[in-house]
Design a protein around this motif. Structure first.
Motif, PDB file in Angstrom:
ATOM      1  N   VAL A  49     -20.740  -3.906 -43.431  1.00 42.49           N
ATOM      2  CA  VAL A  49     -21.511  -4.005 -42.189  1.00 42.49           C
ATOM      3  C   VAL A  49     -22.994  -4.059 -42.525  1.00 42.49           C
ATOM      4  N   ALA A  50     -23.398  -3.236 -43.474  1.00 37.28           N
ATOM      5  CA  ALA A  50     -24.810  -3.149 -43.850  1.00 37.28           C
ATOM      6  C   ALA A  50     -25.118  -4.053 -45.037  1.00 37.28           C
ATOM      7  N   ASP A  51     -26.372  -4.467 -45.107  1.00 40.71           N
ATOM      8  CA  ASP A  51     -26.876  -5.195 -46.260  1.00 40.71           C
ATOM      9  C   ASP A  51     -26.983  -4.227 -47.442  1.00 40.71           C
ATOM     10  N   PRO A  52     -27.176  -4.724 -48.652  1.00 37.85           N
ATOM     11  CA  PRO A  52     -27.291  -3.829 -49.812  1.00 37.85           C
ATOM     12  C   PRO A  52     -28.382  -2.765 -49.677  1.00 37.85           C
ATOM     13  N   ASP A  53     -29.448  -3.066 -48.902  1.00 40.05           N
ATOM     14  CA  ASP A  53     -30.521  -2.073 -48.743  1.00 40.05           C
ATOM     15  C   ASP A  53     -30.308  -1.137 -47.557  1.00 40.05           C
ATOM     16  N   GLY A  54     -29.133  -1.202 -46.926  1.00 44.27           N
ATOM     17  CA  GLY A  54     -28.791  -0.272 -45.846  1.00 44.27           C
ATOM     18  C   GLY A  54     -29.059  -0.773 -44.446  1.00 44.27           C
ATOM     19  N   GLY A  55     -29.686  -1.914 -44.279  1.00 38.89           N
ATOM     20  CA  GLY A  55     -29.966  -2.447 -42.944  1.00 38.89           C
ATOM     21  C   GLY A  55     -28.790  -3.227 -42.383  1.00 38.89           C
ATOM     22  N   THR A  56     -28.698  -3.246 -41.067  1.00 41.98           N
ATOM     23  CA  THR A  56     -27.659  -4.009 -40.375  1.00 41.98           C
ATOM     24  C   THR A  56     -28.313  -5.178 -39.654  1.00 41.98           C
ATOM     25  N   GLY A  57     -27.931  -6.397 -40.027  1.00 40.62           N
ATOM     26  CA  GLY A  57     -28.479  -7.597 -39.401  1.00 40.62           C
ATOM     27  C   GLY A  57     -27.837  -7.841 -38.050  1.00 40.62           C
ATOM     28  N   LEU A  58     -28.663  -8.004 -37.017  1.00 46.65           N
ATOM     29  CA  LEU A  58     -28.186  -8.165 -35.647  1.00 46.65           C
ATOM     30  C   LEU A  58     -28.932  -9.286 -34.927  1.00 46.65           C
ATOM     31  N   CYS A  59     -28.213 -10.037 -34.116  1.00 43.08           N
ATOM     32  CA  CYS A  59     -28.799 -11.021 -33.197  1.00 43.08           C
ATOM     33  C   CYS A  59     -28.458 -10.577 -31.787  1.00 43.08           C
ATOM     34  N   LEU A  60     -29.449 -10.514 -30.912  1.00 43.61           N
ATOM     35  CA  LEU A  60     -29.216 -10.119 -29.533  1.00 43.61           C
ATOM     36  C   LEU A  60     -28.955 -11.346 -28.679  1.00 43.61           C
ATOM     37  N   ILE A  61     -27.805 -11.318 -27.978  1.00 45.91           N
ATOM     38  CA  ILE A  61     -27.338 -12.413 -27.121  1.00 45.91           C
ATOM     39  C   ILE A  61     -27.031 -11.829 -25.745  1.00 45.91           C
ATOM     40  N   ARG A  62     -27.484 -12.503 -24.704  1.00 46.44           N
ATOM     41  CA  ARG A  62     -27.181 -12.025 -23.348  1.00 46.44           C
ATOM     42  C   ARG A  62     -25.675 -12.065 -23.097  1.00 46.44           C
ATOM     43  N   ASP A  63     -25.185 -11.079 -22.350  1.00 50.57           N
ATOM     44  CA  ASP A  63     -23.761 -11.011 -22.001  1.00 50.57           C
ATOM     45  C   ASP A  63     -23.270 -12.281 -21.312  1.00 50.57           C
ATOM     46  N   ASP A  64     -24.105 -12.882 -20.468  1.00 53.72           N
ATOM     47  CA  ASP A  64     -23.670 -14.071 -19.734  1.00 53.72           C
ATOM     48  C   ASP A  64     -23.562 -15.302 -20.625  1.00 53.72           C
ATOM     49  N   ARG A  65     -23.929 -15.179 -21.881  1.00 55.44           N
ATOM     50  CA  ARG A  65     -23.845 -16.300 -22.821  1.00 55.44           C
ATOM     51  C   ARG A  65     -22.891 -16.012 -23.982  1.00 55.44           C
ATOM     52  N   PHE A  66     -22.119 -14.951 -23.864  1.00 54.80           N
ATOM     53  CA  PHE A  66     -21.237 -14.504 -24.937  1.00 54.80           C
ATOM     54  C   PHE A  66     -19.791 -14.500 -24.457  1.00 54.80           C
ATOM     55  N   ARG A  67     -18.878 -15.018 -25.288  1.00 57.78           N
ATOM     56  CA  ARG A  67     -17.457 -15.032 -24.925  1.00 57.78           C
ATOM     57  C   ARG A  67     -16.595 -14.684 -26.127  1.00 57.78           C
ATOM     58  N   ILE A  68     -15.550 -13.941 -25.859  1.00 55.98           N
ATOM     59  CA  ILE A  68     -14.519 -13.717 -26.868  1.00 55.98           C
ATOM     60  C   ILE A  68     -13.504 -14.825 -26.660  1.00 55.98           C
ATOM     61  N   GLU A  69     -13.374 -15.700 -27.629  1.00 51.00           N
ATOM     62  CA  GLU A  69     -12.499 -16.871 -27.513  1.00 51.00           C
ATOM     63  C   GLU A  69     -11.052 -16.547 -27.851  1.00 51.00           C
ATOM     64  N   ARG A  70     -10.847 -15.731 -28.863  1.00 45.86           N
ATOM     65  CA  ARG A  70      -9.478 -15.336 -29.220  1.00 45.86           C
ATOM     66  C   ARG A  70      -9.520 -14.005 -29.952  1.00 45.86           C
ATOM     67  N   GLY A  71      -8.400 -13.288 -29.841  1.00 48.77           N
ATOM     68  CA  GLY A  71      -8.253 -12.019 -30.546  1.00 48.77           C
ATOM     69  C   GLY A  71      -8.834 -10.810 -29.845  1.00 48.77           C
ATOM     70  N   ALA A  72      -9.106 -10.918 -28.548  1.00 44.68           N
ATOM     71  CA  ALA A  72      -9.688  -9.778 -27.821  1.00 44.68           C
ATOM     72  C   ALA A  72      -8.829  -8.527 -27.959  1.00 44.68           C
ATOM     73  N   ASP A  73      -7.517  -8.713 -28.014  1.00 46.54           N
ATOM     74  CA  ASP A  73      -6.608  -7.566 -28.128  1.00 46.54           C
ATOM     75  C   ASP A  73      -6.708  -6.884 -29.493  1.00 46.54           C
ATOM     76  N   LEU A  74      -7.346  -7.542 -30.460  1.00 39.17           N
ATOM     77  CA  LEU A  74      -7.504  -6.961 -31.793  1.00 39.17           C
ATOM     78  C   LEU A  74      -8.803  -6.175 -31.945  1.00 39.17           C
ATOM     79  N   LEU A  75      -9.697  -6.298 -30.972  1.00 38.62           N
ATOM     80  CA  LEU A  75     -10.977  -5.591 -31.047  1.00 38.62           C
ATOM     81  C   LEU A  75     -10.822  -4.130 -30.653  1.00 38.62           C
ATOM     82  N   LYS A  76     -11.315  -3.265 -31.514  1.00 42.47           N
ATOM     83  CA  LYS A  76     -11.254  -1.818 -31.283  1.00 42.47           C
ATOM     84  C   LYS A  76     -12.671  -1.260 -31.322  1.00 42.47           C
ATOM     85  N   PRO A  77     -13.027  -0.410 -30.346  1.00 46.10           N
ATOM     86  CA  PRO A  77     -14.378   0.160 -30.355  1.00 46.10           C
ATOM     87  C   PRO A  77     -14.514   1.262 -31.402  1.00 46.10           C
TER      88      PRO A  77
END
Length: 167
Positions: A49-77
């Motif tokens: 999840v983290a880069d070698p230096d400990g940081g986590t790379g993230l891109c912020l996307i609005r909810d209205d522009r994001f979709r789970i196309e397949r495998g939603a049942d495999l996602l666990k929080p």
């Protein structure tokens, strides 16, 4: 909006898409991101999840522009605390952390840069660097901020207004 982004888990069973460009692309070094990366890594053989230096790379996307196309049942929080508003969504099939989702009214997903297929957005800034404990050299010249900077808050606010106006 012609730009399109796809993210996939390591084995390909879960796929998500985002329309448009992320409104922020950053690497976060906060204690929560670092601890979550350690916990997820300890649960299986998934990609880091983290880069070698400990940081986590993230891109912020609005909810209205994001979709789970397949495998939603495999996602666990994955939550650091049972009552946490932040869930790191992990594909149970291959232990790939894909994005952060929020239950406290935030209107975006924080997509893991490392799960983006193809060309990845460049890192625009590094956040919460006061928590970075790596001795590795900085991997790029992106601006570094000890905290979450006002420029990032401004981007979030602009996107909220744009979303409310239907833009």
């Amino acid at each position: 909006m012609t730009e399109h982004m796809t993210l996939r888990c390591q084995c390909g069973a879960v796929e998500c898409t985002a329309q448009g460009r992320p409104f922020l692309s950053a690497v976060c070094y906060c204690d929560d991101c670092q601890e979550a990366a350690r916990q997820i890594a300890a649960t299986g053989n998934g990609p880091p999840v983290a880069d070698p230096d400990g940081g986590t790379g993230l891109c912020l996307i609005r909810d209205d522009r994001f979709r789970i196309e397949r495998g939603a049942d495999l996602l666990k929080p994955h939550r650091l605390e049972p009552d946490s508003a932040t869930s790191r969504m992990v594909a149970a099939c291959c232990n790939s952390a894909l994005f952060l989702s929020f239950s406290d009214g935030r209107f975006w997903k924080s997509v893991m840069i490392g799960r983006i297929v193809g060309t990845r957005p460049p890192v625009e800034m590094r956040l919460c660097t006061r928590y970075r404990d790596s001795a590795l050299p900085w991997p790029d010249t992106a601006p570094r901020h000890a905290k979450f900077p006002w420029s990032a808050f401004w981007r979030v606010a602009r996107q909220w207004f744009a979303m409310k106006l239907g833009c």
